[in-house]
Design a protein around this motif. Structure first.
Motif, PDB file in Angstrom:
ATOM      1  N   GLY A 133       0.820  -1.201   0.000  1.00  0.00           N
ATOM      2  CA  GLY A 133       0.000   0.000   0.000  1.00  0.00           C
ATOM      3  C   GLY A 133       0.854   1.251   0.000  1.00  0.00           C
ATOM      4  N   GLU A 134       0.243   2.363   0.337  1.00  0.00           N
ATOM      5  CA  GLU A 134       0.964   3.631   0.383  1.00  0.00           C
ATOM      6  C   GLU A 134       0.377   4.509   1.465  1.00  0.00           C
ATOM      7  OE1 GLU A 134      -1.385   6.223  -2.992  1.00  0.00           O
ATOM      8  OE2 GLU A 134       0.329   5.048  -3.648  1.00  0.00           O
ATOM      9  N   GLU A 135       1.133   5.497   1.859  1.00  0.00           N
ATOM     10  CA  GLU A 135       0.680   6.491   2.819  1.00  0.00           C
ATOM     11  C   GLU A 135       0.572   7.813   2.068  1.00  0.00           C
ATOM     12  OE1 GLU A 135       0.180   6.263   6.396  1.00  0.00           O
ATOM     13  OE2 GLU A 135       0.165   4.116   5.939  1.00  0.00           O
ATOM     14  N   THR A 136      -0.609   8.368   2.013  1.00  0.00           N
ATOM     15  CA  THR A 136      -0.820   9.647   1.334  1.00  0.00           C
ATOM     16  C   THR A 136      -0.587  10.793   2.310  1.00  0.00           C
ATOM     17  OG1 THR A 136      -3.155   9.769   1.918  1.00  0.00           O
ATOM     18  CG2 THR A 136      -2.591   8.569  -0.121  1.00  0.00           C
ATOM     19  N   ILE A 137      -0.605  12.000   1.798  1.00  0.00           N
ATOM     20  CA  ILE A 137      -0.499  13.178   2.665  1.00  0.00           C
ATOM     21  C   ILE A 137      -1.618  13.160   3.695  1.00  0.00           C
ATOM     22  CG2 ILE A 137      -0.704  15.705   2.728  1.00  0.00           C
ATOM     23  CD1 ILE A 137       2.008  14.833   1.740  1.00  0.00           C
ATOM     24  N   ASP A 138      -2.832  12.787   3.280  1.00  0.00           N
ATOM     25  CA  ASP A 138      -3.947  12.709   4.222  1.00  0.00           C
ATOM     26  C   ASP A 138      -3.647  11.742   5.360  1.00  0.00           C
ATOM     27  OD1 ASP A 138      -5.462  14.520   2.754  1.00  0.00           O
ATOM     28  OD2 ASP A 138      -6.584  12.971   1.684  1.00  0.00           O
TER      29      ASP A 138
ATOM     30  N   ALA B  69      -1.945  10.928  11.065  1.00  0.00           N
ATOM     31  CA  ALA B  69      -1.021  10.306  12.010  1.00  0.00           C
ATOM     32  C   ALA B  69      -0.276  11.364  12.820  1.00  0.00           C
ATOM     33  CB  ALA B  69      -0.036   9.401  11.271  1.00  0.00           C
ATOM     34  N   ILE B  70       0.171  12.435  12.162  1.00  0.00           N
ATOM     35  CA  ILE B  70       0.894  13.511  12.849  1.00  0.00           C
ATOM     36  C   ILE B  70      -0.026  14.219  13.836  1.00  0.00           C
ATOM     37  CG2 ILE B  70       2.018  15.764  12.531  1.00  0.00           C
ATOM     38  CD1 ILE B  70       3.064  14.635   9.808  1.00  0.00           C
ATOM     39  N   GLU B  71      -1.279  14.373  13.453  1.00  0.00           N
ATOM     40  CA  GLU B  71      -2.259  15.067  14.296  1.00  0.00           C
ATOM     41  C   GLU B  71      -2.390  14.385  15.666  1.00  0.00           C
ATOM     42  OE1 GLU B  71      -6.614  17.100  13.456  1.00  0.00           O
ATOM     43  OE2 GLU B  71      -6.145  15.192  12.523  1.00  0.00           O
ATOM     44  N   LYS B  72      -2.223  13.077  15.718  1.00  0.00           N
ATOM     45  CA  LYS B  72      -2.320  12.325  16.977  1.00  0.00           C
ATOM     46  C   LYS B  72      -1.181  12.659  17.937  1.00  0.00           C
ATOM     47  CE  LYS B  72      -4.621   8.425  14.797  1.00  0.00           C
ATOM     48  NZ  LYS B  72      -4.479   7.043  14.338  1.00  0.00           N
ATOM     49  N   PHE B  73      -0.039  13.089  17.394  1.00  0.00           N
ATOM     50  CA  PHE B  73       1.138  13.366  18.218  1.00  0.00           C
ATOM     51  C   PHE B  73       1.415  14.857  18.364  1.00  0.00           C
ATOM     52  CE2 PHE B  73       1.850   9.224  16.215  1.00  0.00           C
ATOM     53  CZ  PHE B  73       2.063   8.453  17.344  1.00  0.00           C
ATOM     54  N   SER B  74       0.488  15.691  17.932  1.00  0.00           N
ATOM     55  CA  SER B  74       0.744  17.113  17.872  1.00  0.00           C
ATOM     56  C   SER B  74      -0.446  17.913  18.370  1.00  0.00           C
ATOM     57  CB  SER B  74       1.041  17.494  16.412  1.00  0.00           C
ATOM     58  OG  SER B  74       1.097  18.880  16.266  1.00  0.00           O
TER      59      SER B  74
ATOM     60  N   LEU C  25      -1.130  20.635  16.838  1.00  0.00           N
ATOM     61  CA  LEU C  25      -1.532  21.372  15.638  1.00  0.00           C
ATOM     62  C   LEU C  25      -2.793  20.767  15.031  1.00  0.00           C
ATOM     63  CD1 LEU C  25       1.962  21.763  13.957  1.00  0.00           C
ATOM     64  CD2 LEU C  25       0.712  23.495  15.243  1.00  0.00           C
ATOM     65  N   SER C  26      -3.549  21.610  14.358  1.00  0.00           N
ATOM     66  CA  SER C  26      -4.754  21.133  13.681  1.00  0.00           C
ATOM     67  C   SER C  26      -4.387  20.475  12.358  1.00  0.00           C
ATOM     68  CB  SER C  26      -5.708  22.299  13.412  1.00  0.00           C
ATOM     69  OG  SER C  26      -5.180  23.123  12.390  1.00  0.00           O
ATOM     70  N   GLU C  27      -5.338  19.752  11.788  1.00  0.00           N
ATOM     71  CA  GLU C  27      -5.141  19.115  10.481  1.00  0.00           C
ATOM     72  C   GLU C  27      -4.760  20.158   9.434  1.00  0.00           C
ATOM     73  OE1 GLU C  27      -7.741  16.743   7.103  1.00  0.00           O
ATOM     74  OE2 GLU C  27      -8.487  16.784   9.156  1.00  0.00           O
ATOM     75  N   ALA C  28      -5.437  21.300   9.439  1.00  0.00           N
ATOM     76  CA  ALA C  28      -5.162  22.360   8.457  1.00  0.00           C
ATOM     77  C   ALA C  28      -3.754  22.925   8.637  1.00  0.00           C
ATOM     78  CB  ALA C  28      -6.197  23.471   8.583  1.00  0.00           C
ATOM     79  N   ASP C  29      -3.324  23.089   9.891  1.00  0.00           N
ATOM     80  CA  ASP C  29      -1.978  23.609  10.152  1.00  0.00           C
ATOM     81  C   ASP C  29      -0.916  22.638   9.647  1.00  0.00           C
ATOM     82  OD1 ASP C  29      -2.972  25.896  11.381  1.00  0.00           O
ATOM     83  OD2 ASP C  29      -2.870  25.017  13.393  1.00  0.00           O
ATOM     84  N   ILE C  30      -1.102  21.361   9.923  1.00  0.00           N
ATOM     85  CA  ILE C  30      -0.134  20.349   9.500  1.00  0.00           C
ATOM     86  C   ILE C  30      -0.056  20.302   7.981  1.00  0.00           C
ATOM     87  CG2 ILE C  30       0.409  17.879   9.503  1.00  0.00           C
ATOM     88  CD1 ILE C  30      -1.076  17.822  12.287  1.00  0.00           C
ATOM     89  N   ARG C  31      -1.211  20.282   7.337  1.00  0.00           N
ATOM     90  CA  ARG C  31      -1.253  20.256   5.872  1.00  0.00           C
ATOM     91  C   ARG C  31      -0.569  21.500   5.295  1.00  0.00           C
ATOM     92  NH1 ARG C  31      -3.941  17.169   2.791  1.00  0.00           N
ATOM     93  NH2 ARG C  31      -5.343  16.477   4.411  1.00  0.00           N
TER      94      ARG C  31
END
Length: 129
Positions: free
Chosen positions: A31-36, A41-46, A48-54
């Protein structure tokens, strides 16, 4: 989890009929890991909001493009380094060389950081058919 691989038979390059064939391991991607996926995954450890991370990921891509296009190495600390490289045809004299004519390929190379390299060395391998 393991890195999956299968065996494939390959002949000798440049030998008519393939020459002596041997079996080689070939990665079977899982499989693959997309930006989404990465953003979630980053949102769980941060904090920051989803929009900020993106936004940070997109901004990072933009500044990396500029740096690489200007011949700079982009060092991403423990993630590794990206750097521009090229291949060209040779000429008998420096005066004969023309970049548009003799440069064949310009690309970006990646050199992983120590932790990423070590994670690959420690990875478990699993053969699949």
């Amino acid at each position: 989890m393991a890195i999956k691989y299968k065996l494939i038979e390959k002949g000798e390059p440049g030998v008519v009929g393939g020459g002596t064939k041997k079996w080689y391991a070939n990665i079977v991607t899982d499989g693959e890991e997309t930006i989404d996926d990465l953003v979630k995954a980053i949102e769980k450890f941060s904090a920051l909001s989803e929009a900020d991370i993106r936004g940070v990921i997109i901004a990072l891509e933009n500044v990396m493009q500029d740096a690489l296009a200007n011949g700079k190495i982009v060092r991403l600390d423990k993630i590794g380094s990206l750097y521009p490289s090229l291949s060209s045809e040779g000429t008998a004299t420096p005066e004969e060389f023309n970049a548009q004519k003799h440069v064949r390929n310009i690309k970006v190379n990646y050199r992983p950081g120590k932790r990423l390299s070590d994670s690959m060395k420690a990875a478990v391998l699993q053969r699949v058919k």
